[in-house]
Write a protein that holds these residues in place. Sequence first.
Motif, PDB file in Angstrom:
ATOM      1  N   GLY A 150      56.669  15.719  27.303  1.00  0.00           N
ATOM      2  CA  GLY A 150      55.954  14.345  26.793  1.00  0.00           C
ATOM      3  C   GLY A 150      56.995  13.248  26.532  1.00  0.00           C
ATOM      4  O   GLY A 150      58.151  13.392  26.841  1.00  0.00           O
ATOM      5  N   HIS A 151      56.497  12.140  26.132  1.00  0.00           N
ATOM      6  CA  HIS A 151      57.128  10.942  25.981  1.00  0.00           C
ATOM      7  C   HIS A 151      56.541  10.200  24.884  1.00  0.00           C
ATOM      8  O   HIS A 151      55.408  10.346  24.814  1.00  0.00           O
ATOM      9  N   PRO A 152      57.282   9.280  24.320  1.00  0.00           N
ATOM     10  CA  PRO A 152      56.588   8.685  23.231  1.00  0.00           C
ATOM     11  C   PRO A 152      55.930   7.101  23.191  1.00  0.00           C
ATOM     12  O   PRO A 152      55.111   6.524  22.974  1.00  0.00           O
ATOM     13  N   TRP A 153      56.078   6.716  25.054  1.00  0.00           N
ATOM     14  CA  TRP A 153      55.606   5.334  25.320  1.00  0.00           C
ATOM     15  C   TRP A 153      54.079   5.142  25.413  1.00  0.00           C
ATOM     16  O   TRP A 153      53.531   6.153  25.838  1.00  0.00           O
ATOM     17  N   GLU A 154      53.591   3.987  25.122  1.00  0.00           N
ATOM     18  CA  GLU A 154      52.365   3.809  25.045  1.00  0.00           C
ATOM     19  C   GLU A 154      51.890   2.825  26.264  1.00  0.00           C
ATOM     20  O   GLU A 154      50.762   2.571  26.479  1.00  0.00           O
ATOM     21  N   ILE A 155      53.051   2.030  26.880  1.00  0.00           N
ATOM     22  CA  ILE A 155      52.623   1.250  28.164  1.00  0.00           C
ATOM     23  C   ILE A 155      53.873   1.535  28.917  1.00  0.00           C
ATOM     24  O   ILE A 155      54.920   1.747  28.794  1.00  0.00           O
ATOM     25  N   SER A 156      53.397   1.621  30.106  1.00  0.00           N
ATOM     26  CA  SER A 156      54.188   1.764  31.354  1.00  0.00           C
ATOM     27  C   SER A 156      54.158   0.571  32.372  1.00  0.00           C
ATOM     28  O   SER A 156      52.918   0.763  32.986  1.00  0.00           O
ATOM     29  N   GLY A 157      54.964  -0.445  32.743  1.00  0.00           N
ATOM     30  CA  GLY A 157      54.666  -1.286  33.800  1.00  0.00           C
ATOM     31  C   GLY A 157      55.592  -0.467  34.987  1.00  0.00           C
ATOM     32  O   GLY A 157      56.469   0.046  34.975  1.00  0.00           O
ATOM     33  N   LEU A 158      54.726  -0.447  36.032  1.00  0.00           N
ATOM     34  CA  LEU A 158      55.087   0.360  37.406  1.00  0.00           C
ATOM     35  C   LEU A 158      55.302  -0.544  38.492  1.00  0.00           C
ATOM     36  O   LEU A 158      54.470  -1.285  38.580  1.00  0.00           O
ATOM     37  N   LEU A 159      56.243  -0.392  39.258  1.00  0.00           N
ATOM     38  CA  LEU A 159      56.048  -0.861  40.594  1.00  0.00           C
ATOM     39  C   LEU A 159      56.959   0.241  41.706  1.00  0.00           C
ATOM     40  O   LEU A 159      57.802   0.811  41.376  1.00  0.00           O
ATOM     41  N   GLY A 160      56.541  -0.188  43.031  1.00  0.00           N
ATOM     42  CA  GLY A 160      57.159   0.658  44.022  1.00  0.00           C
ATOM     43  C   GLY A 160      58.292  -0.301  44.487  1.00  0.00           C
ATOM     44  O   GLY A 160      58.295  -1.483  44.570  1.00  0.00           O
ATOM     45  N   ILE A 161      59.491   0.546  45.081  1.00  0.00           N
ATOM     46  CA  ILE A 161      60.508  -0.044  45.929  1.00  0.00           C
ATOM     47  C   ILE A 161      60.447   0.510  47.209  1.00  0.00           C
ATOM     48  O   ILE A 161      60.435   1.647  47.322  1.00  0.00           O
ATOM     49  N   THR A 162      60.567  -0.523  48.317  1.00  0.00           N
ATOM     50  CA  THR A 162      60.448   0.034  49.708  1.00  0.00           C
ATOM     51  C   THR A 162      61.851  -0.596  50.539  1.00  0.00           C
ATOM     52  O   THR A 162      62.518  -1.726  49.845  1.00  0.00           O
ATOM     53  N   GLY A 163      62.223  -0.110  51.466  1.00  0.00           N
ATOM     54  CA  GLY A 163      63.557  -0.482  52.066  1.00  0.00           C
ATOM     55  C   GLY A 163      64.396   0.589  52.822  1.00  0.00           C
ATOM     56  O   GLY A 163      63.816   1.556  52.742  1.00  0.00           O
ATOM     57  N   LYS A 164      65.677   0.157  52.668  1.00  0.00           N
ATOM     58  CA  LYS A 164      66.573   1.460  52.967  1.00  0.00           C
ATOM     59  C   LYS A 164      66.387   2.509  52.031  1.00  0.00           C
ATOM     60  O   LYS A 164      66.506   3.738  52.215  1.00  0.00           O
ATOM     61  N   SER A 165      66.342   2.205  50.701  1.00  0.00           N
ATOM     62  CA  SER A 165      65.796   3.216  49.790  1.00  0.00           C
ATOM     63  C   SER A 165      64.514   3.159  49.272  1.00  0.00           C
ATOM     64  O   SER A 165      63.929   1.959  49.202  1.00  0.00           O
ATOM     65  N   LYS A 166      63.704   4.091  49.150  1.00  0.00           N
ATOM     66  CA  LYS A 166      62.375   4.108  48.741  1.00  0.00           C
ATOM     67  C   LYS A 166      62.243   4.498  46.929  1.00  0.00           C
ATOM     68  O   LYS A 166      63.017   5.735  46.651  1.00  0.00           O
ATOM     69  N   GLY A 167      61.388   4.101  46.317  1.00  0.00           N
ATOM     70  CA  GLY A 167      61.311   4.636  44.886  1.00  0.00           C
ATOM     71  C   GLY A 167      60.265   3.989  43.909  1.00  0.00           C
ATOM     72  O   GLY A 167      59.524   3.198  44.552  1.00  0.00           O
ATOM     73  N   VAL A 168      60.270   4.434  42.840  1.00  0.00           N
ATOM     74  CA  VAL A 168      59.429   3.903  41.752  1.00  0.00           C
ATOM     75  C   VAL A 168      60.439   3.364  40.523  1.00  0.00           C
ATOM     76  O   VAL A 168      61.086   4.090  40.087  1.00  0.00           O
ATOM     77  N   VAL A 169      59.707   2.328  40.144  1.00  0.00           N
ATOM     78  CA  VAL A 169      60.601   1.906  38.665  1.00  0.00           C
ATOM     79  C   VAL A 169      59.559   1.636  37.547  1.00  0.00           C
ATOM     80  O   VAL A 169      58.528   1.292  37.856  1.00  0.00           O
ATOM     81  N   ALA A 170      60.017   2.065  36.410  1.00  0.00           N
ATOM     82  CA  ALA A 170      58.796   1.930  35.330  1.00  0.00           C
ATOM     83  C   ALA A 170      59.587   1.455  34.154  1.00  0.00           C
ATOM     84  O   ALA A 170      60.747   1.645  33.864  1.00  0.00           O
ATOM     85  N   PHE A 171      58.966   0.355  33.477  1.00  0.00           N
ATOM     86  CA  PHE A 171      59.393  -0.288  32.360  1.00  0.00           C
ATOM     87  C   PHE A 171      58.593   0.221  31.128  1.00  0.00           C
ATOM     88  O   PHE A 171      57.220  -0.121  31.156  1.00  0.00           O
ATOM     89  N   ARG A 172      59.041   1.066  30.256  1.00  0.00           N
ATOM     90  CA  ARG A 172      58.291   1.541  29.160  1.00  0.00           C
ATOM     91  C   ARG A 172      58.683   1.277  27.869  1.00  0.00           C
ATOM     92  O   ARG A 172      59.882   0.979  27.684  1.00  0.00           O
ATOM     93  N   LEU A 173      57.390   1.329  26.925  1.00  0.00           N
ATOM     94  CA  LEU A 173      57.633   0.592  25.751  1.00  0.00           C
ATOM     95  C   LEU A 173      56.390   0.973  24.804  1.00  0.00           C
ATOM     96  O   LEU A 173      55.563   1.618  25.258  1.00  0.00           O
ATOM     97  N   HIS A 174      56.505   0.341  23.373  1.00  0.00           N
ATOM     98  CA  HIS A 174      55.468   0.781  22.471  1.00  0.00           C
ATOM     99  C   HIS A 174      54.636  -0.723  22.393  1.00  0.00           C
ATOM    100  O   HIS A 174      55.349  -1.720  22.851  1.00  0.00           O
ATOM    101  N   LYS A 175      53.378  -0.466  22.104  1.00  0.00           N
ATOM    102  CA  LYS A 175      52.558  -1.711  22.034  1.00  0.00           C
ATOM    103  C   LYS A 175      53.194  -2.836  20.973  1.00  0.00           C
ATOM    104  O   LYS A 175      53.223  -3.893  21.223  1.00  0.00           O
TER     105      LYS A 175
END
Length: 152
Positions: free
Chosen positions: A38-63
């Motif tokens: 589990g985790h304590p975060w209430e909100i996660s902003g997500l986006l995908g990354i493409t190109g030479k590397s592919k991945g996911v980035v999440a900015f996670r925080l409380h309200k």
Amino acid sequence: MDAKLINAFLTEGMNTFESMFGIKATNKEPHILNVTSGHPWEISGLLGITGKSKGVVAFRLHKTLANKMLELSGLECTKENYEEMSISLVSEFTNVIAGHAVSVVQDMDLDISPPFCVMGHNHEIAWPKNYPVIAIPFVTQQGPFEVDVCFK
């Protein structure tokens, strides 16, 4: 995972937070995230990354921190649209951090997708399998946040 990429997100997480909101963010030690716990975060902003590397980035925080960011942003909002504005701000901030980090590592030829938010206590993110998720925790006087990155 390339340390140069992790360092770009670490540095831009601190710099962008301070430049946009005037809040000093200090990083703690990055670590591999256990995505099944589990985790304590209430909100996660997500986006995908493409190109030479592919991945996911999440900015996670409380309200509470998202609300403080909205307050400090100077954006006009009413009681009726406060939560919607807060979510939009988290999405945009995720986009800004990723945009800055990607520009630092231009030689990696990366592109970012539009951001979106996931909300709710202990919400789940379907991280890519077989690749580590690196958690970069930060602390501020208004509360903690975390930038999580997963690249193959």
